[in-house]
Motif scaffolding. Structure first.
Motif, PDB file in Angstrom:
ATOM      1  N   HIS A  11       0.855  -1.182   0.000  1.00  0.00           N
ATOM      2  CA  HIS A  11       0.000   0.000   0.000  1.00  0.00           C
ATOM      3  C   HIS A  11       0.896   1.239   0.000  1.00  0.00           C
ATOM      4  O   HIS A  11       2.065   1.160   0.370  1.00  0.00           O
ATOM      5  CB  HIS A  11      -0.864  -0.029   1.267  1.00  0.00           C
ATOM      6  CG  HIS A  11      -1.874   1.072   1.336  1.00  0.00           C
ATOM      7  ND1 HIS A  11      -3.005   1.073   0.569  1.00  0.00           N
ATOM      8  CD2 HIS A  11      -1.911   2.204   2.074  1.00  0.00           C
ATOM      9  CE1 HIS A  11      -3.710   2.160   0.842  1.00  0.00           C
ATOM     10  NE2 HIS A  11      -3.062   2.869   1.749  1.00  0.00           N
ATOM     11  N   VAL A  12       0.347   2.367  -0.376  1.00  0.00           N
ATOM     12  CA  VAL A  12       1.123   3.601  -0.440  1.00  0.00           C
ATOM     13  C   VAL A  12       1.758   3.923   0.924  1.00  0.00           C
ATOM     14  O   VAL A  12       1.144   3.688   1.966  1.00  0.00           O
ATOM     15  CB  VAL A  12       0.216   4.760  -0.945  1.00  0.00           C
ATOM     16  CG1 VAL A  12      -0.836   5.140   0.063  1.00  0.00           C
ATOM     17  CG2 VAL A  12       1.022   5.964  -1.350  1.00  0.00           C
ATOM     18  N   ASP A  13       3.025   4.336   0.879  1.00  0.00           N
ATOM     19  CA  ASP A  13       3.734   4.786   2.096  1.00  0.00           C
ATOM     20  C   ASP A  13       4.120   3.698   3.091  1.00  0.00           C
ATOM     21  O   ASP A  13       4.527   4.016   4.201  1.00  0.00           O
ATOM     22  CB  ASP A  13       2.884   5.812   2.873  1.00  0.00           C
ATOM     23  CG  ASP A  13       3.313   7.223   2.533  1.00  0.00           C
ATOM     24  OD1 ASP A  13       4.201   7.370   1.696  1.00  0.00           O
ATOM     25  OD2 ASP A  13       2.753   8.160   3.113  1.00  0.00           O
ATOM     26  N   ILE A  52       6.264  10.306  -2.980  1.00  0.00           N
ATOM     27  CA  ILE A  52       5.627   9.068  -3.436  1.00  0.00           C
ATOM     28  C   ILE A  52       6.332   8.572  -4.691  1.00  0.00           C
ATOM     29  O   ILE A  52       6.993   9.335  -5.378  1.00  0.00           O
ATOM     30  CB  ILE A  52       4.130   9.264  -3.784  1.00  0.00           C
ATOM     31  CG1 ILE A  52       3.980  10.358  -4.846  1.00  0.00           C
ATOM     32  CG2 ILE A  52       3.328   9.581  -2.555  1.00  0.00           C
ATOM     33  CD1 ILE A  52       2.610  10.340  -5.498  1.00  0.00           C
ATOM     34  N   PRO A  74       4.950   1.623  -7.501  1.00  0.00           N
ATOM     35  CA  PRO A  74       4.177   2.675  -6.825  1.00  0.00           C
ATOM     36  C   PRO A  74       3.059   2.066  -5.984  1.00  0.00           C
ATOM     37  O   PRO A  74       2.495   1.038  -6.370  1.00  0.00           O
ATOM     38  CB  PRO A  74       3.606   3.500  -7.970  1.00  0.00           C
ATOM     39  CG  PRO A  74       3.676   2.642  -9.187  1.00  0.00           C
ATOM     40  CD  PRO A  74       4.654   1.553  -8.944  1.00  0.00           C
ATOM     41  N   ASN A 126       6.799  -4.182   8.171  1.00  0.00           N
ATOM     42  CA  ASN A 126       7.739  -3.061   8.242  1.00  0.00           C
ATOM     43  C   ASN A 126       7.306  -2.060   9.311  1.00  0.00           C
ATOM     44  O   ASN A 126       6.180  -2.111   9.796  1.00  0.00           O
ATOM     45  CB  ASN A 126       7.785  -2.395   6.859  1.00  0.00           C
ATOM     46  CG  ASN A 126       8.897  -1.377   6.745  1.00  0.00           C
ATOM     47  OD1 ASN A 126       9.960  -1.543   7.350  1.00  0.00           O
ATOM     48  ND2 ASN A 126       8.659  -0.323   5.980  1.00  0.00           N
ATOM     49  N   LYS A 130       7.780   1.756  15.010  1.00  0.00           N
ATOM     50  CA  LYS A 130       6.730   2.717  15.338  1.00  0.00           C
ATOM     51  C   LYS A 130       6.125   2.452  16.701  1.00  0.00           C
ATOM     52  O   LYS A 130       5.859   1.298  17.050  1.00  0.00           O
ATOM     53  CB  LYS A 130       5.605   2.604  14.309  1.00  0.00           C
ATOM     54  CG  LYS A 130       5.618   3.619  13.217  1.00  0.00           C
ATOM     55  CD  LYS A 130       4.291   3.463  12.485  1.00  0.00           C
ATOM     56  CE  LYS A 130       4.023   4.499  11.444  1.00  0.00           C
ATOM     57  NZ  LYS A 130       2.778   4.148  10.710  1.00  0.00           N
ATOM     58  N   SER A 164      12.499  -2.647  10.213  1.00  0.00           N
ATOM     59  CA  SER A 164      12.272  -1.228   9.993  1.00  0.00           C
ATOM     60  C   SER A 164      13.156  -0.806   8.833  1.00  0.00           C
ATOM     61  O   SER A 164      14.386  -0.785   8.961  1.00  0.00           O
ATOM     62  CB  SER A 164      12.653  -0.443  11.251  1.00  0.00           C
ATOM     63  OG  SER A 164      12.840   0.914  10.928  1.00  0.00           O
TER      64      SER A 164
END
Ligand SMILES: Nc1nc2c(ncn2[C@@H]2O[C@H](COP(=O)(O)OP(=O)(O)OP(=O)(O)O)[C@@H](O)[C@H]2O)c(=O)[nH]1
Ligand SMILES: [Mg+2]
Length: 603
Positions: A11-13, A52, A74, A126, A130, A164
Motif C-alpha cells: 500500500h502507499v507509504d 511518493i 508505486p 515493516n 513505530k 524497519s
C-alpha cells in the motif's frame, strides 16, 4: 550467473522505496566518496516533492554471488495497473505491510495480483519501530487476507520478516538487528530462480523508459532463449499484427543504472533500445518462429476531464505553449508512454477529453505540463459511467478510514451523506477502523471535508471495486464562492471588508479577473464582490494601520485540491506560475442568463 527477480509491493507509504534504498546501500554499490541522499530511487522531481513513487523502477544488486533484480513499484491506487504489469517480470514478491496500519486496500489489490500469477510472497512487516505498532495482530491480518484471496496451501505458508526499513534492519523476529541480512537471505532461500526456457527468442515488453539520447526503451524479462545486440526480431502486437524490427542496443540493470550487454539470456531483465513504435505488452520474438505471450490487459480509465487552451484574460502571460496545437501534440505524445491515459478530440477545436485513472494520475500530468511551460484550462473531473445490461452504472470504491474514536461519528456522517455504506467498523489500537463502499463520485472532494471534520486526524485510502448501478444524486460542495466583479489588483482594504463573508484564496495585491473564484463563501450560493476597491481618501491621516495585514492569510490549495473543489460550471486555469479557479462563463450577466435558462429547463 544465478538470478532472482523480485518486485516490492505494498500500500502507499508502507516503506517500499525506503527498503530498496537500504538494499542498495547494504550491498555496497556506492563508491566511498559517492554522495548518496535519502530515497535515491524516487528520482523524479515530482516524486521527491510528494514523497511518493509514481513510476516503477528496476535496479539490481549482487548478494552472495547472486544477481537480484529488484523492482520498486508505486503504492498509490491510481498506478495499480503499472504494478500489475511489472509483476510479470518478477518470480517472487516482497509484500510490505505497515506494522501499525496493517493491510490496506492497495495491499489487498497487489497481493491478489501476485497470488493470481502464482507468486509466493515473502511478507515483510515493516515499521516495527513505530510506537503502538502491532506486528502480531498485523501478521494475523495478513494471513487472513491471504486466506480470503484464495491463496494456495503453499502460498499460505509464507515466510515473514519483521523490521524497519527506515532504521535499516530486518529480522525473522521483532528483535532489532543492525542489518538487513535476514531479509537478503530469505530472498535467496524463498524466491525461486527464474525459469530458463531454451529455444527461440521470446520477451514481453512490460515497462518502458525514456532517454533523451536513446529514445523509448523497452523493458521486460527474457522468457525464452536470448536477445542479442543487432538481432533482427519480430514484435507481435496485442491484435496479432507482426512488426519487423531490430535490437540496436541491449542493456541489463546494474545497481542504479544500466550496463551494456551483447546477449541477455532467459531469466534476466533487460532493456532494449532501437525498437520503433512498440507498445507495452508486445512480444519480441525470433523472426523464424514468432510466438506471442499472453496479452497484458491495460487498465481502463475511470475518470475524465476536459483539457482546453487557456482562455482567461491572463492568457499567454506566463506560459510558452498556449495554442491548441501545442496542447494536442503534448497530450498525444503522453499517450505513448502513459498507458492508462486516453485522449479524445471533441467538437470544439480547442478542447480535448482526457481519460485517466484518478485525480492523482491526471493531476500529475497537469503538473508536469505546467512545469514544461504549458498554459491550459481543465474542467471538473467526471467519473466514467457505463451501460451494463441496459443499466446505467458507475464505479464504486472501497474506502478505508482510520480515525480517533471521537471522530468516527462525524466520518460516518460525511460518508453516508455521499451515499457511502459502512461495511466494517472495528477498533485498531486507539483508532477506529471504518470501511465503506461508496460511489467514486462521492469521493471527489471528500478528503478535504473529512480532514476539516476530524481536525486533520483521519487517514483515508480507497481503491476501485467494480461498476454498480447508478446511485442517484450526490450533493456537491456545500458552500458557494465569492467571485471577483472586476479585473484588477485586489486591495487589502476590500479584502478586509469581505473577511466575514468568506475565506480568501488570494492575497491583497494579487491580480484577479472578473469571474475568478477568489474566496469560499461562508454560506451556500455564489456572490459577486468587489475586492479591488482602493481605500477611500479622507482628510484624516491613516492611523498607521495597514489593512492588508489584518486579512487572514489566504488558503493555499494544491492543484489536486482545486480539482476536487470545483463544480460543473467551474474550471481551473493552470499556468507555469499560477493556479486559479474560475467560472467557465466569466461574464456575470451572461452567467446569470445561462443559469436562469438551466433552471427553467429543469422545471
Ligand atoms: N517509522 C518508520 N517509518 C518508515 C519506515 N520505512 C519507511 N518509513 C517512512 O514512511 C514514509 C514512506 O516511505 P516510502 O519508502 O516512500 O514508502 P513507499 O512505500 O515507497 O511509498 P509509495 O512509493 O508512495 O507507495 C517515509 O516518510 C519513510 O521515511 C520504517 O521502517 N519506520
Ligand atoms: Mg515508493
Amino acid at each position: 550467473m544465478n538470478i532472482r527477480n523480485i518486485a516490492i509491493i505494498a500500500h502507499v507509504d508502507h516503506g517500499k522505496t525506503t527498503l530498496v534504498d537500504k538494499i542498495l546501500h547494504s550491498t555496497n554499490i556506492f563508491r566511498d566518496n559517492q554522495e548518496t541522499g535519502d530515497l535515491i530511487m524516487d528520482n523524479n522531481d515530482l516524486e521527491r516533492e510528494r514523497g511518493i513513487t509514481i513510476f516503477s523502477k528496476n535496479v539490481s544488486v549482487t548478494y552472495k554471488d547472486v544477481k537480484i533484480n529488484v523492482i520498486d513499484t508505486p503504492g498509490h491506487s491510481d498506478f495499480g495497473g503499472e504494478v500489475e504489469r511489472v509483476l510479470k517480470m518478477a518470480d517472487g514478491v516482497l509484500l510490505l505491510v505497515d506494522a501499525f496500519e496493517g493491510p490496506m486496500p492497495q495491499t489487498r489489490f497487489v497481493l491478489q495480483k501476485a497470488l493470481q500469477l502464482g507468486l509466493k510472497p515473502i511478507v515483510v512487516i515493516n515499521k516495527v519501530d513505530k510506537e503502538n505498532c502491532r506486528p502480531d495482530e498485523v501478521h494475523d491480518a495478513v494471513f487472513e487476507l491471504f486466506f480470503n484471496l484464495d491463496a494456495t496451501e503453499e502460498q499460505l505458508d509464507f515466510p515473514t520478516i519483521y523490521g524497519s526499513s527506515k532504521q535499516g534492519w530486518m529480522n525473522t523476529s521483532i528483535t532489532p538487528t543492525d542489518n538487513i541480512v535476514p531479509l537478503m537471505d530469505a530472498i535467496l532461500e524463498f524466491v525461486p530462480e527464474p525459469k530458463i526456457n531454451e529455444g527461440a527468442t521470446q520477451m514481453q515488453i512490460t515497462s518502458l523508459d525514456y532517454s533523451a539520447f536513446l529514445g523509448r526503451i523497452a523493458i521486460g524479462k527474457v522468457a525464452r532463449g536470448s536477445v542479442k545486440e543487432g538481432q533482427n526480431i519480430v514484435m507481435i502486437q496485442a491484435d496479432g499484427k507482426q512488426v519487423k524490427s531490430k535490437v540496436r542496443e541491449l542493456y541489463t540493470f546494474e545497481a542504479l543504472g544500466k550496463k551494456k550487454a551483447t546477449e541477455v539470456f532467459a531469466g534476466d531483465i533487460c532493456a532494449v533500445v532501437g525498437l520503433e513504435s512498440f507498445n507495452i505488452g508486445d512480444t519480441i520474438c525470433d523472426v523464424e518462429t514468432p510466438e506471442a505471450l499472453p496479452v497484458i490487459s491495460v487498465d481502463e480509465p475511470t475518470m475524465s476531464m476536459m483539457f482546453s487552451i487557456n482562455n482567461s484574460p491572463f492568457f499567454g502571460r506566463e506560459g510558452k505553449f498556449v495554442t491548441s496545437r501545442h496542447l494536442r501534440d503534448r497530450l498525444m505524445k503522453e499517450t505513448e508512454k502513459n498507458l492508462a491515459l486516453r485522449v479524445e478530440d471533441t467538437d470544439g477545436a480547442d478542447s480535448f477529453l482526457v481519460f485517466g485513472r484518478g485525480i492523482l494520475h491526471l493531476g500529475i500530468l497537469i503538473e508536469t505540463m505546467r512545469r514544461e511551460g504549458f498554459e491550459l484550462t481543465v474542467g471538473n473531473p467526471q467519473v466514467l459511467v457505463k451501460e451494463i445490461d441496459g443499466k446505467k452504472c458507475e464505479p464504486y470504491e472501497n474506502l478505508v478510514v482510520d480515525v480517533p474514536a471521537e471522530f468516527s461519528g462525524k466520518v460516518i456522517d460525511l460518508v453516508t451523506q455521499r451515499k457511502g455504506e459502512m461495511t466494517i467498523m472495528e477498533s485498531k489500537g486507539e483508532m477506529q477502523h471504518l470501511e465503506f463502499e461508496i460511489p467514486s463520485r462521492g469521493l471527489i472532494g471528500l478528503r478535504s471535508t473529512m480532514l476539516t471534520g476530524t481536525a486533520g486526524e483521519a487517514v483515508m485510502a480507497h481503491r476501485l471495486l467494480e461498476y454498480r448501478p447508478w446511485k442517484g444524486v450526490i450533493p456537491g460542495r456545500n458552500n458557494g464562492v465569492l467571485l471577483s466583479k472586476n479585473t484588477e489588483k485586489t486591495t487589502g482594504y476590500s479584502i478586509d471588508k469581505l473577511q466575514d463573508r468568506g475565506r480568501f484564496f488570494v492575497d491583497p495585491g494579487d491580480e484577479v479577473y472578473a469571474g475568478q473564484i477568489i474566496a469560499e463563501h461562508i454560506k451556500p450560493g455564489d456572490l459577486n464582490v468587489n475586492a479591488t476597491e482602493p481605500k477611500k481618501l479622507t482628510n484624516h491621516r491613516a492611523s498607521g494601520s495597514d489593512d492588508a495585514s489584518k486579512a487572514a492569510p489566504k488558503i493555499l490549495m494544491t492543484l489536486e485540491e482545486c480539482m476536487e473543489y470545483i463544480q460543473q460550471d467551474e474550471c481551473i486555469e493552470v499556468t507555469p506560475k499560477s493556479i486559479r479557479m474560475r467560472k467557465v462563463i466569466l461574464d456575470e450577466n451572461e452567467r446569470n442568463r445561462v443559469s436562469k435558462n438551466m433552471k427553467a429547463e429543469a422545471i
